[in-house]
Design an enzyme around this catalytic site. Structure first.
Site, short mmCIF file in Angstrom:
data_model
loop_
_atom_site.label_atom_id
_atom_site.label_comp_id
_atom_site.label_asym_id
_atom_site.label_seq_id
_atom_site.Cartn_x
_atom_site.Cartn_y
_atom_site.Cartn_z
CG ASN A 1 12.15 15.46 -17.06
OD1 ASN A 1 11.00 15.67 -16.70
ND2 ASN A 1 12.74 14.29 -16.90
N GLY B 1 13.64 15.52 -23.00
CA GLY B 1 13.35 16.85 -23.52
C GLY B 1 12.23 17.54 -22.78
CB VAL C 1 14.37 11.62 -10.45
CG1 VAL C 1 13.41 11.83 -11.62
CG2 VAL C 1 14.37 10.16 -10.02
CB SER D 1 27.41 14.52 -16.40
OG SER D 1 26.60 15.44 -17.09
CG LEU D 2 33.29 14.49 -14.91
CD1 LEU D 2 34.55 15.30 -14.65
CD2 LEU D 2 33.61 13.18 -15.61
CG ASP E 1 16.49 15.50 -18.07
OD1 ASP E 1 17.25 15.23 -19.01
OD2 ASP E 1 15.68 14.68 -17.59
NE ARG F 1 -3.59 -2.62 0.56
CZ ARG F 1 -4.58 -3.01 -0.22
NH1 ARG F 1 -4.92 -2.24 -1.26
NH2 ARG F 1 -5.25 -4.12 0.02
#
Length: 310
Positions: free
Chosen positions: A43, A41, A251, A223-224, A255, A29
């Site tokens: 985002n 795109g 998350v 991006s590191l 972007d 639940r």
């Protein structure tokens, strides 16, 4: 007139929820879910809008999830052009386990998009991009779309004289061809492009230069993660540090970072400072819960902190 137009060929309805503990073979639940429009795109367009710049998202949409993505974008005030398709737009599920603090992300496959619908998406992009400053193609490709699809996007932006920003992975990245202004690979994606493991900072820099020498892009922003980003042009290489924040989720961080870079450029910042602004936007996204993206006040605060630390 949208300053930034994005293309998302594999959009998703992002659903985020939480639960005390995940266990197998039982009904679990969950808490009240949050729904957000998703896909690379989309985002980027949402984050650009949140940072105060007009954007427009072009994407194929089908079924109830596609309709809900359009509805949610309208609620946010983000411009969009949803191209109707016969398939069903995918959904993705993000479940936070409160007991452990871990997150579980379930990504469903996208619909199969035939050649006719692909062309309709490209036509919609071409129409929207005429007056744009930048065109962003971002995210994975669903079934039915050839691996060189982003090369076709590059041909369109080239004809229009627009800067193409590309953020994708796998075969879609390898077959993107030339015509890309700014490429934003991760370190793993950079390894895939150059065809060998990258073992140290010197090899990172050599690999980024290789992308430019091969004509894959004019600018590479690698991006590191916790080490920040590597900014490479034909003239220079620069390392920009990450910002340390208490992360709730990863998350949308990439972007948001890309959106921040473009907003920084539109504001008139130098490429280096725009990338720093993008790093601040990516860090701001880490502060948000579930599938939310960066907020302007967080980005401005983090960016100012990074400037003061220089």
């Amino acid at each position: 007139m949208a300053k930034i137009v994005t293309l998302t060929m594999n959009p998703a309805l992002d659903i985020a929820t939480s639960i005390e503990r995940i266990v197998p073979d039982r009904k679990l639940r969950c808490d009240t879910p949050r729904y957000d429009p998703g896909g690379g795109g989309i985002n980027v367009a949402r984050a650009v809008h949140a940072l105060g710049v007009e954007s427009l998202a072009v994407f194929p949409a089908g079924g109830a999830a596609g309709e809900l993505i359009s509805h949610l974008l309208r609620q946010e005030g983000v411009g969009y052009n949803a191209v109707p398709i016969s398939g069903f737009t995918r959904e993705s599920l993000n479940v936070a386990e409160r007991e452990s603090g871990q997150q579980y992300r379930f990504i469903l496959p996208g619909p199969e998009i035939d050649g006719r619908d692909q062309q309709r998406c490209l036509d919609a992009l071409a129409g929207a991009a005429v007056d744009a400053d930048y065109v962003v193609a971002s995210g994975s490709l669903p079934r039915g779309i050839p691996e060189d699809f982003y090369a076709r996007v590059g041909e369109i932006t080239g004809r229009l004289g627009k800067h193409l920003i590309l953020d994708t992975s796998g075969p879609a990245l390898r077959h993107a061809g030339a015509g890309v202004y700014l490429l934003k690979p991760s370190l793993g994606e950079l390894e895939g492009l150059v065809g060998h493991p990258i073992r140290d900072e010197r090899e990172e820099e050599d690999a980024a230069r290789t992308l430019i020498e091969q004509g894959r892009c004019e600018i590479a922003v690698v991006s590191l993660g916790a080490r920040g980003a590597l900014l490479a042009t034909r003239q220079s290489i620069e390392r920009l540090p990450a910002l340390q924040v208490a992360s709730k989720t990863a998350v949308g961080a990439g972007d948001s970072m890309l959106a921040g870079i473009l907003v920084g450029l539109i504001r008139g910042l130098s490429l280096s400072e725009a990338t720093r602004f993008g790093i601040a936007a990516g860090a701001a996204a880490l502060l948000a819960a579930g599938t939310q993206l960066c907020r302007l006040d967080d980005v401005e605060r983090l960016y100012q902190e990074s400037v003061n630390a220089v």
